[in-house]
Structure formats: structure tokens, C-alpha cells
Design a protein around this motif. Structure first.
Motif, PDB file in Angstrom:
ATOM      1  N   PHE A  14     -35.507  24.014  26.443  1.00 59.75           N
ATOM      2  CA  PHE A  14     -36.922  24.157  26.778  1.00 59.75           C
ATOM      3  C   PHE A  14     -37.397  25.579  26.479  1.00 59.75           C
ATOM      4  N   SER A  15     -36.594  26.573  26.897  1.00 64.32           N
ATOM      5  CA  SER A  15     -36.999  27.973  26.713  1.00 64.32           C
ATOM      6  C   SER A  15     -37.097  28.330  25.237  1.00 64.32           C
ATOM      7  N   GLU A  16     -36.342  27.595  24.404  1.00 67.18           N
ATOM      8  CA  GLU A  16     -36.379  27.872  22.964  1.00 67.18           C
ATOM      9  C   GLU A  16     -37.429  27.035  22.236  1.00 67.18           C
ATOM     10  N   GLY A  17     -38.103  26.165  22.983  1.00 71.14           N
ATOM     11  CA  GLY A  17     -39.136  25.333  22.354  1.00 71.14           C
ATOM     12  C   GLY A  17     -38.558  24.218  21.523  1.00 71.14           C
ATOM     13  N   ASN A  18     -37.326  23.799  21.820  1.00 69.31           N
ATOM     14  CA  ASN A  18     -36.673  22.797  20.985  1.00 69.31           C
ATOM     15  C   ASN A  18     -36.655  21.386  21.563  1.00 69.31           C
ATOM     16  N   LEU A  19     -37.261  21.184  22.735  1.00 75.07           N
ATOM     17  CA  LEU A  19     -37.284  19.836  23.306  1.00 75.07           C
ATOM     18  C   LEU A  19     -38.474  19.060  22.761  1.00 75.07           C
ATOM     19  N   PRO A  20     -38.355  17.726  22.679  1.00 74.00           N
ATOM     20  CA  PRO A  20     -39.531  16.917  22.313  1.00 74.00           C
ATOM     21  C   PRO A  20     -40.678  17.161  23.316  1.00 74.00           C
ATOM     22  N   ALA A  21     -41.899  16.869  22.869  1.00 70.88           N
ATOM     23  CA  ALA A  21     -43.085  17.195  23.670  1.00 70.88           C
ATOM     24  C   ALA A  21     -43.058  16.581  25.071  1.00 70.88           C
ATOM     25  N   SER A  24     -40.628  18.351  27.188  1.00 71.91           N
ATOM     26  CA  SER A  24     -41.111  19.712  27.437  1.00 71.91           C
ATOM     27  C   SER A  24     -42.150  19.708  28.549  1.00 71.91           C
ATOM     28  N   VAL A  25     -43.049  18.727  28.507  1.00 67.82           N
ATOM     29  CA  VAL A  25     -44.066  18.641  29.558  1.00 67.82           C
ATOM     30  C   VAL A  25     -43.398  18.388  30.909  1.00 67.82           C
ATOM     31  N   ALA A  28     -41.845  21.529  32.089  1.00 69.71           N
ATOM     32  CA  ALA A  28     -42.917  22.470  32.460  1.00 69.71           C
ATOM     33  C   ALA A  28     -43.470  22.143  33.842  1.00 69.71           C
ATOM     34  N   GLU A  32     -43.215  24.559  37.126  1.00 67.12           N
ATOM     35  CA  GLU A  32     -44.412  24.937  37.867  1.00 67.12           C
ATOM     36  C   GLU A  32     -44.206  24.756  39.376  1.00 67.12           C
ATOM     37  N   ALA A 101     -49.914  21.338  33.848  1.00 69.55           N
ATOM     38  CA  ALA A 101     -49.561  20.999  32.460  1.00 69.55           C
ATOM     39  C   ALA A 101     -50.308  19.761  31.965  1.00 69.55           C
ATOM     40  N   LEU A 123     -49.376  11.324  24.481  1.00 69.45           N
ATOM     41  CA  LEU A 123     -48.525  12.206  23.681  1.00 69.45           C
ATOM     42  C   LEU A 123     -47.752  11.349  22.701  1.00 69.45           C
TER      43      LEU A 123
END
Lengths: 216, 207
Positions: A14-21, A24-25, A28, A32, A101, A123
Motif C-alpha cells: 500500500f505504501s508503495e502504491g502497488n495495490l489494486p485500487a 488500496s481504498v 486507506a 484513517e 476515502a 471502481l
């Protein structure tokens, strides 16, 4: 207190932005709600930054791209970013505030079968589908397994299954090896991500294919 | 016209192994601040020079294509230029902030390639603004904040940058004086003038 967190591997991805949307949501929303994972995420991001921006001697080979620089700086205005007002949804007479989110990501209206109601999150994410799933007071999801995985993130209310009870923020990732029967006394709203259709295990539940389609 | 860039041309490769230079953390943070408060192109040139090759390297690893890596450089540095005011030094290092901006741009690019949709959802997932402290701010405060920002834009630039520094980026007047390279007394007088002017504009209800 939140007891169920995303795995470390999931948080790293997740921190690397590599998970599917959709996932990731989900992470996130958990972050939160969870101060522990907020801290861990900040640590991971700082670590990623060090790795990504490590100095290497070859960096000097790259020229200053004057054209790009001029393009960017020719416009002096700034992007103002404001908090979005929270979004509320009403299901079966109960009002819920959606997590931050989800304030700008759309969702369909709720479809209902009995005590279950589902709204699809807008999504497009290949085989993964994200939904808001509402179980009304006294409701349950019949015993089921799945061939892929099922992520359930409790947003509001409570539910319990064979393994225990859950509070808002709890993040549960189940795969084909688990069966479970979540039940709720007060009712609850969950964010779910499901990777393939559910399979109902027991007698009359086998007739419940529409529910399988509803919650996938 | 004086060129904005700090160094011209490419340095020849010396072939020598030199000790890894320390990350110039303070200069990077100061540059972000100067970009945020006074749209300082010289400061941006420093950031541009420092980060471009690193973002490109990351992009090539991520996308396996030089063209897409350059798109990532452009996307990331455009956001750095336009969103520098969202960086808060007390929340972490400048490099970490630039990393998150780059990670967000990369996520949106990957998603665009996969689903051919133009929607950018990275900032829904990783917001660049601080979330309100729960229970401390009512929504009316956000509206008010927004309004104050509009008033701020009407101030002369010199006054605006001290108000931004002190109230939005939580710097002490001494830190700010050092950042802007002006005496503390000047910070104080600019702040006083700015606050007077804001008060006139916003009316009496904000006493």
C-alpha cells in the motif's frame, strides 16, 4: 479497540502504491481509523523515500531539462485542496457517515434482499469488486467459502463470527480456507472487496444464489 | 535574463567513488517553503535538479519505459510546484513528502494504463492535506479557513508569505526570518500590517 489490521505485507504494498485500487481504498479507510497503522505507514513512507531518493553517482549524467522546467513554472497558480464535506448514506432508516476515502468515489444505490443491502463502489478494478454491505439488526450471512479472497472492513456497528466479535476499523482478509457466518445483533455497515463469487455450503443456503451474486 | 538553473550542463563522470553525499534535508525543506510562499523559481530549480534524475530512475523501475518515466518526472514535479504549500515540515522530511507525491502520481499513471480511465483517485487514498483532528474542528472552521485563504490572496506578496509561514506552516518568527533572509523585526512589522489588513477586510465579527 481495533484488533485486526492489514498484514505487514499489505501495508508495505500500500505504501508503495502497488495495490489494486479497491484494496488500496480498503487499507486507506482502515488507516484513517487506526492510529497504529497511521504511524506504521508514516515510517514505511519515510523508508521508501530514502530508498527511492538515494544518491547515486550516475545522477549527474542527467541534464537539467530546461524545457520541462519552463513548462512547469510558466503557470504560477497553486492547487488549493480542501477537505470535502462528509457524505452520509441512509440504509433501512439508519444514517451512516462514509469514511473520508469514499467522499469523492461514487457508489450505487442500495439493493436489498431480506436483511442484506449492497451498494457497489464505482471502481473499475478487474476481477475485484468493492461494495458497501449493510446487514440489518439480527441479520447474518449464510455459511460460505470463496475461491478467491474476501476482505471485510467493519465501518460501523458490530458483528461476530465463529472467531470472535469485531469493532469498527477491524480489517479481515479471508481466503478459500475459511468458512464463516457473520451475524450482527445491532446491524452493521461494512466495506467489502471480493475477488470471486461466494460459495454457500449448507442445505437451504444453497438456494441462496441470489445472495451470492448480491454480495460478490 | 539570469538562468534559473543552479548548475549548467552535465558534469563529466569522474569515475571516482566518492562518499555518498548527505541528503540536503534543510535546503530541500527551505526550497519547498520558498516555492510555497513566494513562487521562488530559483528554489524550485534546486528541487528540480535534485529530484528529476531520482524520479526518472524510480519511473524506469516502475514502468520499464523511459517515456513513461519522464511523464512521471513531469507529473510529480508539477505537483511539487503547485502543491508545495501543502508540505508541513513538522510532519516529516521534504524527501518523504516528495516521495508521497511521486507515489500518488505513479499510482494514477498505472491505473490509467490498466483501466484507460482518466480518473485520479490517488488523493482519495493518500490525501495530501491533513485530516481534521477528530472533534477539534467543526465544518464551519473549514469554511472559515477557506475564506481566510481568499483574503490572504489579496495581501501583498511580502505580507502573505509571513502570514502563511506563521499561521499555516507553524514556523516561529525567528525561523521565518532565517528562511526569508530578513531581520526578525521585518517579519514582525509585515505580520502586523497583514493582520491589520485582514481584520479590515474580514470585518468586526472576527474579534
Amino acid at each position: 479497540m481495533i484488533k485486526h489490521h492489514p498484514s505487514n505485507e499489505l501495508l508495505v504494498q500500500f505504501s508503495e502504491g502497488n495495490l489494486p485500487a479497491t484494496l488500496s481504498v480498503a487499507v486507506a479507510i482502515h488507516v484513517e481509523m487506526c492510529p497504529v497503522c497511521q504511524k506504521q505507514l508514516a515510517t514505511l513512507e519515510a523508508k521508501n523515500a530514502n530508498t527511492a531518493f538515494e544518491d547515486v553517482v550516475n545522477d549527474d549524467d542527467i541534464c537539467f531539462d530546461q524545457l520541462m522546467f519552463d513548462n512547469i513554472t510558466s503557470d504560477e497558480s497553486i492547487d488549493e485542496v480542501y477537505d470535502q464535506p462528509a457524505i452520509k448514506v441512509e440504509v433501512k432508516g439508519k444514517e451512516y457517515t462514509l469514511p473520508r476515502a469514499l467522499t469523492r468515489i461514487g457508489h450505487s444505490s442500495f439493493m436489498q434482499i431480506g436483511k442484506l443491502a449492497r451498494s457497489r463502489i464505482a471502481l473499475d478494478d478487474g476481477a475485484l469488486r468493492a461494495s458497501l454491505l449493510h446487514i440489518d439488526a439480527g441479520g447474518e450471512i449464510p455459511d460460505h467459502t470463496h475461491t478467491g479472497f474476501e476482505l471485510t472492513l467493519l465501518l460501523d456497528g458490530e458483528f461476530s463470527d465463529e472467531d470472535g466479535s469485531y469493532v469498527p476499523g477491524d480489517f479481515m482478509m479471508l481466503d478459500g480456507r475459511h468458512n464463516h457466518t457473520p451475524k450482527t445483533t445491532e446491524g452493521c455497515l461494512c466495506f467489502t472487496v471480493v475477488s470471486s463469487a461466494l460459495h454457500f455450503n449448507k442445505g437451504i443456503s444453497k438456494l441462496l444464489n441470489p445472495i451470492g451474486n448480491l454480495i460478490y | 535574463m539570469v538562468s534559473q538553473q543552479l548548475q549548467t550542463g552535465c558534469k563529466p563522470k569522474t569515475g571516482q567513488f566518492t562518499a555518498m553525499p548527505e541528503t540536503p534535508s534543510k535546503e530541500l525543506a527551505n526550497s519547498l517553503f520558498a516555492v510555497a510562499t513566494s513562487r521562488d523559481k530559483r528554489a524550485f530549480a534546486f528541487l528540480f535538479q535534485y529530484f528529476s534524475p531520482k524520479i526518472k530512475r524510480f519511473g524506469i523501475k516502475q514502468f520499464g519505459s523511459e517515456a513513461q518515466a519522464m511523464e512521471l518526472v513531469q507529473e510529480t514535479l508539477t505537483s511539487v510546484w503547485r502543491k508545495a504549500h501543502l508540505y508541513h515540515p513538522e510532519k516529516g522530511a521534504a524527501t518523504t513528502w516528495v516521495y508521497t507525491v511521486m507515489r500518488n502520481a505513479s499510482f494514477d499513471m498505472l491505473r490509467k494504463m490498466k483501466s484507460s480511465k482518466e480518473e485520479c483517485i490517488s488523493e482519495d487514498i493518500w490525501p495530501l492535506i491533513d485530516e481534521a483532528e477528530p472533534g477539534q474542528h467543526e465544518f464551519s472552521d473549514h469554511l472559515e479557513d477557506k475564506q481566510i485563504k481568499q483574503y490572504l490572496d489579496r495581501l501583498p506578496q511580502a505580507q502573505r508569505e509571513v502570514v502563511r509561514g506563521v499561521y499555516f506552516q507553524d514556523m516561529s518568527q525567528e525561523q521565518l526570518a532565517e528562511h526569508l533572509n530578513i531581520p526578525v523585526g521585518t517579519v514582525k512589522s509585515r505580520l502586523r500590517l497583514a493582520l491589520q489588513k485582514l481584520r479590515n477586510e474580514m470585518g468586526e465579527q472576527h474579534d
